[in-house]
Design a protein around this motif. Sequence first.
Motif, PDB file in Angstrom:
ATOM      1  N   GLY A  54       0.832  -1.190   0.000  1.00 30.07           N
ATOM      2  CA  GLY A  54       0.000   0.000   0.000  1.00 30.07           C
ATOM      3  C   GLY A  54       0.869   1.243   0.000  1.00 30.07           C
ATOM      4  O   GLY A  54       2.058   1.196   0.328  1.00 30.07           O
ATOM      5  N   MET A  55       0.268   2.358  -0.346  1.00 24.08           N
ATOM      6  CA  MET A  55       0.992   3.617  -0.375  1.00 24.08           C
ATOM      7  C   MET A  55       1.320   4.063   1.051  1.00 24.08           C
ATOM      8  O   MET A  55       0.802   3.510   2.023  1.00 24.08           O
ATOM      9  CB  MET A  55       0.168   4.684  -1.092  1.00 24.08           C
ATOM     10  CG  MET A  55      -0.249   4.290  -2.506  1.00 24.08           C
ATOM     11  SD  MET A  55       1.138   3.857  -3.580  1.00 24.08           S
ATOM     12  CE  MET A  55       1.895   5.466  -3.777  1.00 24.08           C
ATOM     13  N   PHE A  99      -2.325  -8.355  -1.312  1.00 23.77           N
ATOM     14  CA  PHE A  99      -3.499  -7.528  -1.028  1.00 23.77           C
ATOM     15  C   PHE A  99      -3.060  -6.075  -1.077  1.00 23.77           C
ATOM     16  O   PHE A  99      -2.052  -5.700  -0.469  1.00 23.77           O
ATOM     17  CB  PHE A  99      -4.071  -7.857   0.349  1.00 23.77           C
ATOM     18  CG  PHE A  99      -5.395  -7.181   0.621  1.00 23.77           C
ATOM     19  CD1 PHE A  99      -6.587  -7.759   0.220  1.00 23.77           C
ATOM     20  CD2 PHE A  99      -5.440  -5.957   1.272  1.00 23.77           C
ATOM     21  CE1 PHE A  99      -7.798  -7.138   0.460  1.00 23.77           C
ATOM     22  CE2 PHE A  99      -6.640  -5.330   1.518  1.00 23.77           C
ATOM     23  CZ  PHE A  99      -7.832  -5.916   1.108  1.00 23.77           C
ATOM     24  N   VAL A 100      -3.824  -5.263  -1.801  1.00 27.91           N
ATOM     25  CA  VAL A 100      -3.464  -3.859  -1.998  1.00 27.91           C
ATOM     26  C   VAL A 100      -4.340  -2.986  -1.104  1.00 27.91           C
ATOM     27  O   VAL A 100      -5.542  -2.862  -1.316  1.00 27.91           O
ATOM     28  CB  VAL A 100      -3.637  -3.448  -3.475  1.00 27.91           C
ATOM     29  CG1 VAL A 100      -3.192  -2.003  -3.667  1.00 27.91           C
ATOM     30  CG2 VAL A 100      -2.838  -4.381  -4.381  1.00 27.91           C
ATOM     31  N   LEU A 101      -3.709  -2.374  -0.098  1.00 32.50           N
ATOM     32  CA  LEU A 101      -4.462  -1.590   0.878  1.00 32.50           C
ATOM     33  C   LEU A 101      -5.152  -0.382   0.264  1.00 32.50           C
ATOM     34  O   LEU A 101      -6.280  -0.050   0.623  1.00 32.50           O
ATOM     35  CB  LEU A 101      -3.532  -1.125   2.003  1.00 32.50           C
ATOM     36  CG  LEU A 101      -3.279  -2.112   3.143  1.00 32.50           C
ATOM     37  CD1 LEU A 101      -2.256  -1.539   4.102  1.00 32.50           C
ATOM     38  CD2 LEU A 101      -4.575  -2.432   3.876  1.00 32.50           C
ATOM     39  N   HIS A 102      -4.458   0.313  -0.655  1.00 28.33           N
ATOM     40  CA  HIS A 102      -5.058   1.532  -1.171  1.00 28.33           C
ATOM     41  C   HIS A 102      -6.183   1.278  -2.176  1.00 28.33           C
ATOM     42  O   HIS A 102      -6.735   2.217  -2.733  1.00 28.33           O
ATOM     43  CB  HIS A 102      -3.989   2.472  -1.772  1.00 28.33           C
ATOM     44  CG  HIS A 102      -3.076   1.814  -2.756  1.00 28.33           C
ATOM     45  ND1 HIS A 102      -1.874   1.256  -2.395  1.00 28.33           N
ATOM     46  CD2 HIS A 102      -3.199   1.615  -4.084  1.00 28.33           C
ATOM     47  CE1 HIS A 102      -1.276   0.762  -3.449  1.00 28.33           C
ATOM     48  NE2 HIS A 102      -2.064   0.959  -4.499  1.00 28.33           N
ATOM     49  N   ASN A 103      -6.534   0.003  -2.388  1.00 24.40           N
ATOM     50  CA  ASN A 103      -7.690  -0.317  -3.222  1.00 24.40           C
ATOM     51  C   ASN A 103      -8.945  -0.596  -2.398  1.00 24.40           C
ATOM     52  O   ASN A 103     -10.002  -0.898  -2.951  1.00 24.40           O
ATOM     53  CB  ASN A 103      -7.389  -1.518  -4.119  1.00 24.40           C
ATOM     54  CG  ASN A 103      -6.457  -1.150  -5.267  1.00 24.40           C
ATOM     55  OD1 ASN A 103      -6.256   0.030  -5.549  1.00 24.40           O
ATOM     56  ND2 ASN A 103      -5.891  -2.141  -5.923  1.00 24.40           N
ATOM     57  N   VAL A 134     -12.332   2.230   4.812  1.00 30.50           N
ATOM     58  CA  VAL A 134     -11.179   2.865   5.456  1.00 30.50           C
ATOM     59  C   VAL A 134     -11.648   3.896   6.481  1.00 30.50           C
ATOM     60  O   VAL A 134     -11.147   3.943   7.615  1.00 30.50           O
ATOM     61  CB  VAL A 134     -10.269   3.532   4.407  1.00 30.50           C
ATOM     62  CG1 VAL A 134      -9.128   4.282   5.092  1.00 30.50           C
ATOM     63  CG2 VAL A 134      -9.716   2.496   3.448  1.00 30.50           C
ATOM     64  N   ASN A 135     -12.612   4.711   6.104  1.00 31.84           N
ATOM     65  CA  ASN A 135     -13.121   5.736   7.016  1.00 31.84           C
ATOM     66  C   ASN A 135     -13.749   5.121   8.258  1.00 31.84           C
ATOM     67  O   ASN A 135     -13.609   5.651   9.363  1.00 31.84           O
ATOM     68  CB  ASN A 135     -14.130   6.632   6.297  1.00 31.84           C
ATOM     69  CG  ASN A 135     -13.469   7.563   5.296  1.00 31.84           C
ATOM     70  OD1 ASN A 135     -12.270   7.814   5.373  1.00 31.84           O
ATOM     71  ND2 ASN A 135     -14.242   8.067   4.358  1.00 31.84           N
ATOM     72  N   ALA A 191      -8.440  11.761   5.558  1.00 33.65           N
ATOM     73  CA  ALA A 191      -8.481  11.498   4.107  1.00 33.65           C
ATOM     74  C   ALA A 191      -7.973  10.099   3.757  1.00 33.65           C
ATOM     75  O   ALA A 191      -7.244   9.910   2.782  1.00 33.65           O
ATOM     76  CB  ALA A 191      -7.679  12.562   3.355  1.00 33.65           C
ATOM     77  N   GLY A 192      -8.330   9.122   4.590  1.00 28.62           N
ATOM     78  CA  GLY A 192      -7.963   7.740   4.302  1.00 28.62           C
ATOM     79  C   GLY A 192      -6.577   7.329   4.732  1.00 28.62           C
ATOM     80  O   GLY A 192      -6.151   6.199   4.454  1.00 28.62           O
ATOM     81  N   LEU A 193      -5.851   8.207   5.429  1.00 30.32           N
ATOM     82  CA  LEU A 193      -4.475   7.907   5.826  1.00 30.32           C
ATOM     83  C   LEU A 193      -4.397   7.585   7.319  1.00 30.32           C
ATOM     84  O   LEU A 193      -4.671   8.434   8.159  1.00 30.32           O
ATOM     85  CB  LEU A 193      -3.547   9.084   5.509  1.00 30.32           C
ATOM     86  CG  LEU A 193      -3.404   9.446   4.025  1.00 30.32           C
ATOM     87  CD1 LEU A 193      -2.520  10.673   3.870  1.00 30.32           C
ATOM     88  CD2 LEU A 193      -2.832   8.272   3.244  1.00 30.32           C
TER      89      LEU A 193
END
Length: 297
Positions: free
Chosen positions: A17-18, A176-180, A186-187, A227-229
């Motif tokens: 993930g990013m 698994f890609v977290l930022h997807n 996520v919120n 913002a999702g971070l």
Amino acid sequence: MDWFENPKGECIFWLNGMAGTGKSTISRTVAWDLAEKKRLAASFFFSRGRGDISHAGQFFTTIAAQLAKSLPALRPLISKAIEENVDILKQGLSEQWKHLILSPLKNAPAQSIQLVVVIDALDECDNKDDIQLILKLLAQAKCLKTIRLRVFVTSRPETPILLGFRNLLGEAYQDFVLHNIPPSTVNRDISAFFRKKLSLVKSEPGLSSSTPWPDEPTIQRLVEKAAGLFIYAATIYRFIRDDYNSPEEQLSVILEEDHDIHPQSPTKHLDEMYTKLLQTVQKDSRLYHNNVRCYGC
């Protein structure tokens, strides 16, 4: 943890993930859960610029030491490998993996057990060739029959990591890609994080428990700013529970509107938060030093 529980699961699970998406938080949670179940073989958390954990020089020796502690049956085999290879610390990663980990696991007394090695932030290993070699060597664990070794890896999807997995030449892995993940999910998780962590702050001595703090609209404002971070949420929590000022004061600093940050910036709220934190730390530092000079008069 379906991947770990599935006896037919792939040898390596790659969580990518990013920056700021919560990889390290997840890896620590996974490691803790596996340790509770006595299924954690070892863990290593890379961190760029942090001495021995910024490179792979002590990676396999650290894993071997933890394996010997996690699985006592391996201790005599690892000790023998060290005796037979007195300069093992100076040897390359391939030799260390072969003698200290792979061979002892192959030759250990037969027992049906599955263990996991947790590796966080592999992308922060400062030698890109080492990153690819580590992945190649760890993939060899699939050949183990009795003591099965799985590997849980987290990283950003950077080029050395992508090339490392591509060069496994058909070796299977699960990713698994977290930022997807959908933003709503996520919120929801970030909201739960704020509620739990700030309730811990509220329970500390000196804070009133008769009124709700923070209230639901404040929680939602914090979630919006994140913002999702997850890195935003974690940093805000540490800032609010700072010992120098009251949690209420710290929270009010975060909630102040700041119009200096470019509104189109994708990290607008994160930029704003770090700006405020640095300004607050600078102000508190000046107050501290002024007080010290005053007390010394």
